[in-house]
Design a protein around this motif. Sequence first.
Motif, PDB file in Angstrom:
ATOM      1  N   PRO A 375      11.474  19.043  58.288  1.00 22.73           N
ATOM      2  CA  PRO A 375      10.597  19.077  57.108  1.00 22.73           C
ATOM      3  C   PRO A 375      10.325  17.703  56.515  1.00 22.73           C
ATOM      4  N   HIS A 376       9.120  17.495  55.978  1.00 22.78           N
ATOM      5  CA  HIS A 376       8.944  16.371  55.057  1.00 22.78           C
ATOM      6  C   HIS A 376       9.425  16.863  53.690  1.00 22.78           C
ATOM      7  N   PRO A 377       9.541  15.988  52.695  1.00 20.12           N
ATOM      8  CA  PRO A 377      10.183  16.390  51.434  1.00 20.12           C
ATOM      9  C   PRO A 377       9.559  17.633  50.790  1.00 20.12           C
ATOM     10  N   GLN A 381      11.480  21.055  50.029  1.00 23.36           N
ATOM     11  CA  GLN A 381      11.536  21.635  48.680  1.00 23.36           C
ATOM     12  C   GLN A 381      11.176  23.125  48.734  1.00 23.36           C
ATOM     13  N   ARG A 382      10.156  23.447  49.539  1.00 22.19           N
ATOM     14  CA  ARG A 382       9.779  24.868  49.662  1.00 22.19           C
ATOM     15  C   ARG A 382      10.919  25.669  50.279  1.00 22.19           C
ATOM     16  N   LEU A 383      11.633  25.041  51.206  1.00 21.34           N
ATOM     17  CA  LEU A 383      12.731  25.747  51.883  1.00 21.34           C
ATOM     18  C   LEU A 383      13.964  25.895  50.995  1.00 21.34           C
ATOM     19  N   ILE A 407      20.293  21.612  62.343  1.00 22.40           N
ATOM     20  CA  ILE A 407      20.097  20.178  62.119  1.00 22.40           C
ATOM     21  C   ILE A 407      18.806  20.040  61.319  1.00 22.40           C
ATOM     22  N   VAL A 408      18.883  19.367  60.181  1.00 24.21           N
ATOM     23  CA  VAL A 408      17.670  19.200  59.364  1.00 24.21           C
ATOM     24  C   VAL A 408      17.303  17.724  59.298  1.00 24.21           C
ATOM     25  N   VAL A 409      16.083  17.433  59.736  1.00 22.37           N
ATOM     26  CA  VAL A 409      15.570  16.060  59.653  1.00 22.37           C
ATOM     27  C   VAL A 409      14.669  15.994  58.421  1.00 22.37           C
ATOM     28  N   ALA A 416      16.531  11.303  56.935  1.00 25.37           N
ATOM     29  CA  ALA A 416      17.952  11.673  56.891  1.00 25.37           C
ATOM     30  C   ALA A 416      18.170  12.882  57.800  1.00 25.37           C
ATOM     31  N   VAL A 417      19.023  12.725  58.814  1.00 24.42           N
ATOM     32  CA  VAL A 417      19.304  13.816  59.743  1.00 24.42           C
ATOM     33  C   VAL A 417      20.635  14.446  59.343  1.00 24.42           C
ATOM     34  N   ALA A 418      20.575  15.662  58.802  1.00 26.08           N
ATOM     35  CA  ALA A 418      21.799  16.347  58.359  1.00 26.08           C
ATOM     36  C   ALA A 418      22.276  17.283  59.459  1.00 26.08           C
TER      37      ALA A 418
END
Length: 495
Positions: A375-377, A381-383, A407-409, A416-418
């Motif tokens: 996602p982009h920011p 935010q929607r997620l 994994i969330v980019v 930021a790759v979480a």
Amino acid sequence: MKILIADQIRALDNYTIEEEPVPSIDLMERASKAFVRWYTERFNQSGKVLIFAGLGNNGGDGLAIARLLDNLGYEVEVNIINYSDKRSEDFEENLHRLEKMLMVNWICDEEDIENALKNGIIIDAILGTGVNRPLNGIIKETILRLNRSNSTKISVDIATGLYTDSPVEPDAVIFKPDFTVTFQLPKLAMLLPENENFVGNWYKADIGLHVEFIENCATDYFYTDKIQPKIRSNFSHKGTFGHALLIAGSYGSIGAAILASKACLRSGVGLLTALVPECGYEIMQVSVPEAMCKTDVSKHTISTLPKDLTVYNAVGIGCGLGKALETVIFLENILKSFHEINPKKGLVLDADALNILSENKKLLDLLPPGSVLTPHPKEFQRLAGGWANDFERLKLLRQFAIKYKVIVVLKGRHSAVALPNGSVHFNSTGNAGMATGGSGDVLTGIITGLLAQGYPPEEAAISGVFKHGEAGDFAAQKSGQMAMIAGDIIENLRW
Ligand SMILES: NC(=O)C1=CN([C@@H]2O[C@H](COP(=O)(O)OP(=O)(O)OC[C@H]3O[C@@H](n4cnc5c(N)ncnc54)[C@H](OP(=O)(O)O)[C@@H]3O)[C@@H](O)[C@H]2O)[C@@H](O)CC1
Ligand SMILES: Nc1ncnc2c1ncn2[C@@H]1O[C@H](COP(=O)(O)OP(=O)(O)O)[C@@H](O)[C@H]1O
Ligand SMILES: [K+]
């Protein structure tokens, strides 16, 4: 590379002093020399250097920098902010050394501040990582005045007033540098967009802090400044490198499928199939002849689950997909089939695939563990809901990755790759030229291509983000940030 919090940095300084061993005054000299090396490579002796120093170790750095620059023939003026009776030992020692060569000015009131301001480059060595409360009194007045100056401004280690690893108060006064030269390791605060004005362009200066201590430090935050792609065996063939499926495009957005496909092919995948709405067939075949093309039964959208998903090693879904009702049903079906038949295959979800998840949150529970979400920011935010500041956003990002085992980019400057283990890997590459339509589609193609080749999803995401940014940097070198377009990122991928 690890990112450490302020307490760990203090412990690292102390450990280096005791175990190397090196007297703390010599470590300060090393830090100051590292700063001066950076400085002299960029600025010559013309004009004044105005150093503003505090009374702790950051101030001590400032005084040592003043002495070193003076020795090199720079015209240096030193202003010490007299905010307290407490001084660090190494500050005192550096003051003693400096006063043998230079007069220093003490700043006690507003008149002193005005007198100190002249044409020249401003170096901020007032407070560093030791800051623990909002600025007030004479420090605050000095910073407010310095921030109004049009001179080039440089912070030593970190801007005065910026907390290393926690949010600043909304109306906080903080120095606004054009450059920050930070010692040894990047600081978390410097990687967050809300602090952009308090960081400027930042550089790392190595001061030889103890590597073993850093290795043993526990942290959840990392900074990716290099990656190691796998070597391709001489006897490999296209079957060695996997078969990727990209499900992308809708009427008016077939370009997204093309960009993702080309990027996937340029990331080393063995075979690529693109599944597009019927209206995209000729466009795909002409634009990306290296890819096989399948079409949906629907003319303008993706609606129907492809027959044999088991032949693919990775699937990327979402670029230009749209959110038609039949596409929502399709996404639900594919997430369910991933659970049933394909649990070990890689899955990347981007753009409208993420927006569909946001609008149908129950689908989140169907996410296969190890999926990569990009996602982009706004999409994040929607997620995940809103946040009050970037530290809170980081917390949400980690919680999301842990909760859904994905994994969330989170894309942007320093994407930021979480990871599901709670760690976050900030990217070092990329530039504002990539803020242009289609750049995200390119990233989806790259990560899908790496997953298909057997890269674990964590590595595919971290390496893919790094290479995507690096290609963007090469593209910017060639055409400049304003002229570059997403296709240039693809053309500049180098592995
Ligand atoms: N250790 C080493 O060997 C090395 C360190 N290095 C350098 O040292 C820097 C860290 O130095 P530092 O720990 O002395 O803290 P620094 O940022 O100078 O602050 C000084 C003191 O100010 C105080 N204070 C806090 N907030 C305040 C406020 N708002 N307004 C007023 N006062 C405030 C607070 O003390 P307090 O008043 O809370 O007792 C604090 O301790 C680091 O960034 C790097 O540049 C390098 O040379 C490499 C080797
Ligand atoms: N200022 C920037 N610095 C570094 N990378 C950036 C910057 N702006 C955008 N990018 C990168 O470009 C990509 C943009 O993705 P996205 O917003 O999804 O674009 P699109 O939806 O148009 O394809 C992301 O990978 C992001 O990290
Ligand atoms: K500083």
